[in-house]
Each structure stands twice: as C-alpha cells, then as structure tokens.
Design an enzyme around this catalytic site. Structure first.
Site, PDB file in Angstrom:
ATOM      1  N   SER A 144       0.810  -1.326   0.059  1.00  0.00           N
ATOM      2  CA  SER A 144       0.136  -0.044   0.193  1.00  0.00           C
ATOM      3  C   SER A 144       0.906   1.223   0.032  1.00  0.00           C
ATOM      4  O   SER A 144       1.572   1.447  -0.835  1.00  0.00           O
ATOM      5  CB  SER A 144      -0.880  -0.153   1.109  1.00  0.00           C
ATOM      6  OG  SER A 144      -2.128   0.840   1.025  1.00  0.00           O
ATOM      7  N   GLU A 239      -9.892  -3.322  -6.547  1.00  0.00           N
ATOM      8  CA  GLU A 239      -9.216  -2.386  -6.069  1.00  0.00           C
ATOM      9  C   GLU A 239      -9.381  -0.933  -6.712  1.00  0.00           C
ATOM     10  O   GLU A 239      -9.149  -0.940  -7.866  1.00  0.00           O
ATOM     11  CB  GLU A 239      -7.689  -2.613  -5.876  1.00  0.00           C
ATOM     12  CG  GLU A 239      -7.071  -3.743  -4.829  1.00  0.00           C
ATOM     13  CD  GLU A 239      -5.716  -3.680  -4.581  1.00  0.00           C
ATOM     14  OE1 GLU A 239      -5.099  -2.472  -4.282  1.00  0.00           O
ATOM     15  OE2 GLU A 239      -5.024  -4.688  -4.769  1.00  0.00           O
ATOM     16  N   HIS A 269      -7.589  -5.090  -1.600  1.00  0.00           N
ATOM     17  CA  HIS A 269      -6.272  -4.405  -1.415  1.00  0.00           C
ATOM     18  C   HIS A 269      -5.354  -5.084  -0.576  1.00  0.00           C
ATOM     19  O   HIS A 269      -5.865  -5.609   0.563  1.00  0.00           O
ATOM     20  CB  HIS A 269      -6.598  -3.040  -0.639  1.00  0.00           C
ATOM     21  CG  HIS A 269      -5.471  -2.146  -0.521  1.00  0.00           C
ATOM     22  ND1 HIS A 269      -4.857  -1.643  -1.751  1.00  0.00           N
ATOM     23  CD2 HIS A 269      -4.728  -1.715   0.531  1.00  0.00           C
ATOM     24  CE1 HIS A 269      -3.708  -0.839  -1.280  1.00  0.00           C
ATOM     25  NE2 HIS A 269      -3.981  -0.695   0.131  1.00  0.00           N
TER      26      HIS A 269
END
Length: 297
Positions: A144, A239, A269
């Site tokens: 991320s 996502e 995610h």
C-alpha cells in the site's frame, strides 16, 4: 482459484464500520486492531532495532538464513500502521525466502507530512550501505503506502547517486495521488476498503497542501524510471488502486525496466495479508519470494 474463500472474505470486509468521524488516534487504533487479527507464521524471530535514526523491527527466519536483506515498508495511507501491522506479510516473506527483513517504523502524517516518510526510507537504505551491506543483496518491499515508499525511495536513491537495490516488490502500491486512474471510478463499490472521500482525507494529511503532481508522490504518472531495478507489482482486481499498478508497469516498460505486473482476480487491497484465509494470498507471496530470491545476490 478459491472462489468461496474470496466471496467469504469480501463479505467479512463489508461488515458495517463506524460511520461517525474518527480522530487520527482512533483511525490508528482501529487499524492496528484489525491487522492484529492477521495470521503471523511461526518460526520467525523479531527483534527491535534502529535504522536511519528510526525504530524498526528485524525479522529473522528461525534457521538456515540466506544472505541478504529485505528492507520493508508497512502500509497505512502514510497516516497509520507500524512494522507490527504488516507482520503477516513481512514474516511470510521471511519464512518463504529465509532472508532477513528489516521493517522500518517511518514517520507518519499529519504530524510528519511528505516527504518525511521517504526521507526516513532513504536514510535507512543509506545506513545499510554505509554499514557495508551490498546494494545487490538488498530488496525493497512494501504494501500500500509502503509500496509507494519502496518505489519513491528507489527513485531518490538513484537521483542521489546511490547504487540501486537488487529488486523492488510492491503489494497494491499507492503511486498516484492525482487519483486519476480509471479504476478509481470503475471499482467504486467493488473495493471493500476505500472510497474517494477516504483518500481525500488521508491525502490531505499526507500532502499538507503540497502538489500531488510530483514524481515522488505520483510516480505512476510522473516518474522517469530509467535505471530502475527489476520490479514486481502485485494487485487485485477489486481495488480502486488497480490502475496505480497498471500505469506504473506501463511507465516501467517504457523506461526499459524489467517489470512483472501480477494481477489476481476478485481479491481486495493487500490481499497477501490474508494468508491462511485466502489461498491466493499464500500463492502470491510464493511468487514474490521467488522473485526476491531470483534477484538477490
């Protein structure tokens, strides 16, 4: 493909969440509590450490360690998280590669906005090199926001004249704060985690009024990746950030960079965190571990 597992995970992630505005402290506490439910494999050792004047956690395999270091950057939209919230991914990479990881506790916004986290990452890499660790034995990895840090810290290292790490692995990286990818709209409602409104909140804290049209903030849109090491991007089709990875892969190819875009269907995610719950998580980490061991000297 574990269709039933993916369906069950999606339903779990869509359970009602708090609707009232939360303070940064509440956001951080809730994120830490959620990530504490992820499965961390046995057979690893964790030790507090410091690197680049920041705290971190060294994660070692129980035995038969291979040479090299995975410099890991946790996720959390640059405003939350720690090496411990990413431990399910970090520890599994260590288990699967038998390579030590150092996971960095970089500074968080809003207290420390851009580029504080990137400066911490570069300082950590400099210290490894200054301590005699060869760049060819270091891989950057992150999930991320941490995937974005892995990419941007590599750009900073290149521009500072430092040798490139052996490889970069980014799990669902956030690499476009212009939020202009088509998936920001096409995956709205499909993504069980994110909304545009949520990104606006975290981006405001991280950028603190600075321009998102910056190569270190949005490398998928603006970075010249010439000279970049081999790059692995793993992302799921559910996502909003899907096109962060697809656009970055396009830029990498255009710059002559070896790049693998690894897209898994119907997963959320950083699905790699759900090891033991989702077969695709374990399989993706197997592929990431193979990529790292292929490229580390």
């Amino acid at each position: 493909m574990s269709r039933e597992q993916r369906k069950n995970l999606d339903e779990m992630l869509r359970r009602p969440k708090p609707t009232k505005p939360q303070s940064v402290e509440e956001i951080r506490a809730n994120f830490a509590a959620f990530m504490a439910t992820m499965k961390v494999p046995e057979g690893i050792r964790t030790t507090p450490t410091t690197l680049g004047n920041r705290l971190g956690v060294t994660v070692d395999p129980e035995q038969d360690a291979r040479p090299g270091i995975i410099l890991y950057f946790h996720g959390g939209s640059y405003i939350m998280g720690s090496p411990y919230t990413a431990m399910s991914v970090t520890a599994n990479l260590v288990n699967k590669t038998r390579i030590r990881s150092v996971s960095l506790d970089y500074r968080l916004a809003p207290e420390h906005p851009f580029p504080a986290a990137l400066d911490d990452a570069l300082a950590a890499y400099r210290e490894l090199l200054d301590n005699g660790v060869e760049a060819a034995s270091i891989a950057f990895a992150g999930d991320s926001a941490g995937g974005g840090i892995a990419v941007s810290a590599c750009l900073m290292a290149r521009d500072a004249g430092l040798p490139m790490p052996a490889a970069v692995v980014a799990f669902s990286p956030g690499v476009d704060k212009t939020r202009s990818g088509a998936s920001m709209d096409s995956k709205m409602g499909i993504d069980p985690f994110f909304t545009r409104e949520g990104f606006t909140l975290s981006d405001t804290m991280y950028l603190a009024g600075q321009n998102p049209n910056h190569e270190l903030v949005s490398p998928a849109r603006f970075a010249d990746l010439t000279g970049f090491p081999p790059l692995l991007l793993q992302v799921g089709t559910n996502e909003l950030l899907l096109d962060d990875s697809t656009q970055l892969a396009d830029r990498a190819r255009a710059s002559g960079v070896d790049v693998i875009l690894d897209v898994t269907a119907d997963v959320p995610h950083v699905f790699q965190a759900f090891t033991g719950i989702l077969d695709e998580a374990d399989q993706a980490l197997d592929r990431a571990a193979f990529f790292i061991t292929q490229h580390l000297r």
